[in-house]
Design a protein around this motif. Sequence first.
Motif, PDB file in Angstrom:
ATOM      1  N   HIS A  94       0.820  -1.218   0.000  1.00 50.97           N
ATOM      2  CA  HIS A  94       0.000   0.000   0.000  1.00 50.97           C
ATOM      3  C   HIS A  94       0.849   1.261   0.000  1.00 50.97           C
ATOM      4  N   GLY A  95       1.961   1.234   0.755  1.00 52.06           N
ATOM      5  CA  GLY A  95       2.738   2.456   0.870  1.00 52.06           C
ATOM      6  C   GLY A  95       4.149   2.213   1.370  1.00 52.06           C
ATOM      7  N   VAL A  96       4.910   3.293   1.430  1.00 46.47           N
ATOM      8  CA  VAL A  96       6.280   3.256   1.929  1.00 46.47           C
ATOM      9  C   VAL A  96       6.469   4.370   2.945  1.00 46.47           C
ATOM     10  N   VAL A  97       7.491   4.200   3.771  1.00 45.53           N
ATOM     11  CA  VAL A  97       7.730   5.103   4.896  1.00 45.53           C
ATOM     12  C   VAL A  97       9.201   5.485   4.893  1.00 45.53           C
ATOM     13  N   PHE A  98       9.497   6.768   4.771  1.00 41.99           N
ATOM     14  CA  PHE A  98      10.888   7.194   4.793  1.00 41.99           C
ATOM     15  C   PHE A  98      10.987   8.646   5.228  1.00 41.99           C
ATOM     16  N   GLY A  99      12.202   9.090   5.494  1.00 43.64           N
ATOM     17  CA  GLY A  99      12.461  10.472   5.857  1.00 43.64           C
ATOM     18  C   GLY A  99      13.934  10.775   5.696  1.00 43.64           C
ATOM     19  N   CYS A 100      14.262  11.943   5.163  1.00 39.11           N
ATOM     20  CA  CYS A 100      15.652  12.309   4.886  1.00 39.11           C
ATOM     21  C   CYS A 100      15.897  13.740   5.356  1.00 39.11           C
ATOM     22  N   LEU A 101      17.056  13.944   5.979  1.00 37.33           N
ATOM     23  CA  LEU A 101      17.426  15.261   6.472  1.00 37.33           C
ATOM     24  C   LEU A 101      18.729  15.729   5.835  1.00 37.33           C
ATOM     25  N   THR A 102      18.900  17.047   5.815  1.00 30.72           N
ATOM     26  CA  THR A 102      20.186  17.615   5.447  1.00 30.72           C
ATOM     27  C   THR A 102      21.088  17.605   6.674  1.00 30.72           C
ATOM     28  N   LYS A 103      22.367  17.897   6.467  1.00 28.33           N
ATOM     29  CA  LYS A 103      23.290  17.904   7.606  1.00 28.33           C
ATOM     30  C   LYS A 103      22.983  19.043   8.572  1.00 28.33           C
ATOM     31  N   GLU A 104      22.227  20.035   8.105  1.00 31.85           N
ATOM     32  CA  GLU A 104      21.816  21.144   8.975  1.00 31.85           C
ATOM     33  C   GLU A 104      20.558  20.816   9.781  1.00 31.85           C
ATOM     34  N   GLY A 105      19.966  19.653   9.538  1.00 33.61           N
ATOM     35  CA  GLY A 105      18.799  19.242  10.305  1.00 33.61           C
ATOM     36  C   GLY A 105      17.468  19.636   9.709  1.00 33.61           C
ATOM     37  N   ASP A 106      17.466  20.009   8.443  1.00 34.12           N
ATOM     38  CA  ASP A 106      16.220  20.334   7.755  1.00 34.12           C
ATOM     39  C   ASP A 106      15.769  19.156   6.894  1.00 34.12           C
ATOM     40  N   ILE A 107      14.505  19.160   6.485  1.00 27.21           N
ATOM     41  CA  ILE A 107      14.036  18.160   5.532  1.00 27.21           C
ATOM     42  C   ILE A 107      14.839  18.304   4.241  1.00 27.21           C
ATOM     43  N   ASP A 108      15.370  17.192   3.750  1.00 28.11           N
ATOM     44  CA  ASP A 108      16.080  17.214   2.468  1.00 28.11           C
ATOM     45  C   ASP A 108      15.026  17.152   1.365  1.00 28.11           C
ATOM     46  N   VAL A 109      14.543  18.312   0.984  1.00 24.16           N
ATOM     47  CA  VAL A 109      13.419  18.402   0.049  1.00 24.16           C
ATOM     48  C   VAL A 109      13.769  17.770  -1.296  1.00 24.16           C
ATOM     49  N   THR A 110      14.978  18.011  -1.768  1.00 20.73           N
ATOM     50  CA  THR A 110      15.377  17.477  -3.074  1.00 20.73           C
ATOM     51  C   THR A 110      15.367  15.965  -3.071  1.00 20.73           C
ATOM     52  N   LEU A 111      15.964  15.362  -2.041  1.00 18.60           N
ATOM     53  CA  LEU A 111      16.002  13.902  -1.964  1.00 18.60           C
ATOM     54  C   LEU A 111      14.621  13.326  -1.692  1.00 18.60           C
ATOM     55  N   MET A 112      13.860  13.962  -0.820  1.00 14.51           N
ATOM     56  CA  MET A 112      12.510  13.480  -0.544  1.00 14.51           C
ATOM     57  C   MET A 112      11.673  13.476  -1.827  1.00 14.51           C
ATOM     58  N   ARG A 113      11.796  14.531  -2.624  1.00 13.37           N
ATOM     59  CA  ARG A 113      11.022  14.589  -3.870  1.00 13.37           C
ATOM     60  C   ARG A 113      11.448  13.467  -4.820  1.00 13.37           C
ATOM     61  N   ARG A 114      12.741  13.184  -4.859  1.00  5.96           N
ATOM     62  CA  ARG A 114      13.241  12.107  -5.722  1.00  5.96           C
ATOM     63  C   ARG A 114      12.669  10.758  -5.286  1.00  5.96           C
ATOM     64  N   LEU A 115      12.659  10.513  -3.985  1.00  7.90           N
ATOM     65  CA  LEU A 115      12.123   9.246  -3.480  1.00  7.90           C
ATOM     66  C   LEU A 115      10.613   9.171  -3.679  1.00  7.90           C
ATOM     67  N   MET A 116       9.929  10.281  -3.475  1.00  6.39           N
ATOM     68  CA  MET A 116       8.478  10.293  -3.637  1.00  6.39           C
ATOM     69  C   MET A 116       8.079  10.088  -5.090  1.00  6.39           C
ATOM     70  N   ASP A 117       8.819  10.685  -5.999  1.00  5.89           N
ATOM     71  CA  ASP A 117       8.552  10.456  -7.419  1.00  5.89           C
ATOM     72  C   ASP A 117       8.728   8.985  -7.764  1.00  5.89           C
ATOM     73  N   ALA A 118       9.761   8.365  -7.182  1.00  8.63           N
ATOM     74  CA  ALA A 118      10.003   6.936  -7.422  1.00  8.63           C
ATOM     75  C   ALA A 118       8.893   6.078  -6.830  1.00  8.63           C
ATOM     76  N   ALA A 119       8.290   6.552  -5.733  1.00  6.43           N
ATOM     77  CA  ALA A 119       7.284   5.759  -5.022  1.00  6.43           C
ATOM     78  C   ALA A 119       5.890   5.818  -5.653  1.00  6.43           C
ATOM     79  N   LYS A 120       5.614   6.814  -6.477  1.00  6.04           N
ATOM     80  CA  LYS A 120       4.272   6.947  -7.063  1.00  6.04           C
ATOM     81  C   LYS A 120       3.840   5.653  -7.732  1.00  6.04           C
ATOM     82  N   PRO A 121       2.600   5.202  -7.505  1.00  4.47           N
ATOM     83  CA  PRO A 121       1.477   5.862  -6.841  1.00  4.47           C
ATOM     84  C   PRO A 121       1.279   5.433  -5.378  1.00  4.47           C
ATOM     85  N   LEU A 122       2.308   4.910  -4.730  1.00  5.48           N
ATOM     86  CA  LEU A 122       2.158   4.427  -3.358  1.00  5.48           C
ATOM     87  C   LEU A 122       1.937   5.588  -2.379  1.00  5.48           C
ATOM     88  N   SER A 123       1.270   5.277  -1.271  1.00  3.99           N
ATOM     89  CA  SER A 123       1.136   6.228  -0.179  1.00  3.99           C
ATOM     90  C   SER A 123       2.508   6.442   0.460  1.00  3.99           C
TER      91      SER A 123
END
Length: 248
Positions: A94-123
């Motif tokens: 049904h879905g996948v669960v992940f989370g990625c941070l930058t070394k500064e402690g913020d959401i790694d938006v670029t990497l998260m978007r890459r993984l989310m694009d790969a995961a489509k259409p999963l939750s």
Amino acid sequence: MLMKPIRIIEICANSAQSCVEAEMGGAKRVELCAGIPEGGTTPSYGEIMTARELTSAIDINVIIRPRGGDFLYTPAEVQSMLHDIEMCKQLGVHGVVFGCLTKEGDIDVTLMRRLMDAAKPLSVTCHRAFDVCRDPFVALEQLIELGCDRILTSGQQSDAVKGISLIAELVKRAANRIIIMPGCGVREENIVKIEQETGAKEFHTSARRIVYSKMVYRNENVPMGSNVVSSEFETVETDRKKVAAFVS
């Protein structure tokens, strides 16, 4: 007559058999993980496939986490995560669960978007990497913008009861744009408190019991790992009766 909102229970399942127990107890969903002492790592192909074969009415979300530790990943680890996401799609979860941070402690938006694009259409659920990010409110808006379905969080505390204040604020700010799911330390005796004080509707818990080995011959002097909690002859497994108590 007003209907009470349905409480959705997600079980942190450490095996295919735990998925079966979760389904029998009435859970809506499982997060299937290996490496529970490390906070959860990606389970094997065989474990995911068996969970799919042995269940029929429960959503299976698979954690995509190549190792324990922090959430700053190397290129090789990212490649592994992408392969594991593809495996999950092939197995029809049904879905996948992940989370990625930058070394500064913020959401790694670029990497998260890459993984989310790969995961489509999963939750997609963002796991407790969120709990160690620098600014939870900035992260909340970033994850909404990315299109995550939910955030698993203890409110940036050691357990969800201690994190009630932040969880409640996250639920308020989310305003139904993303699901805020309290997890870590959610127990039968405190779930009503967390539910009432945060306004959350989905909850993440393990509902496990100890399973004792049926081995007759036992050599207790040879541990198989460095993080053995008690005995090589004890494991843990989801308990359908505990799950049912949460659901009700």
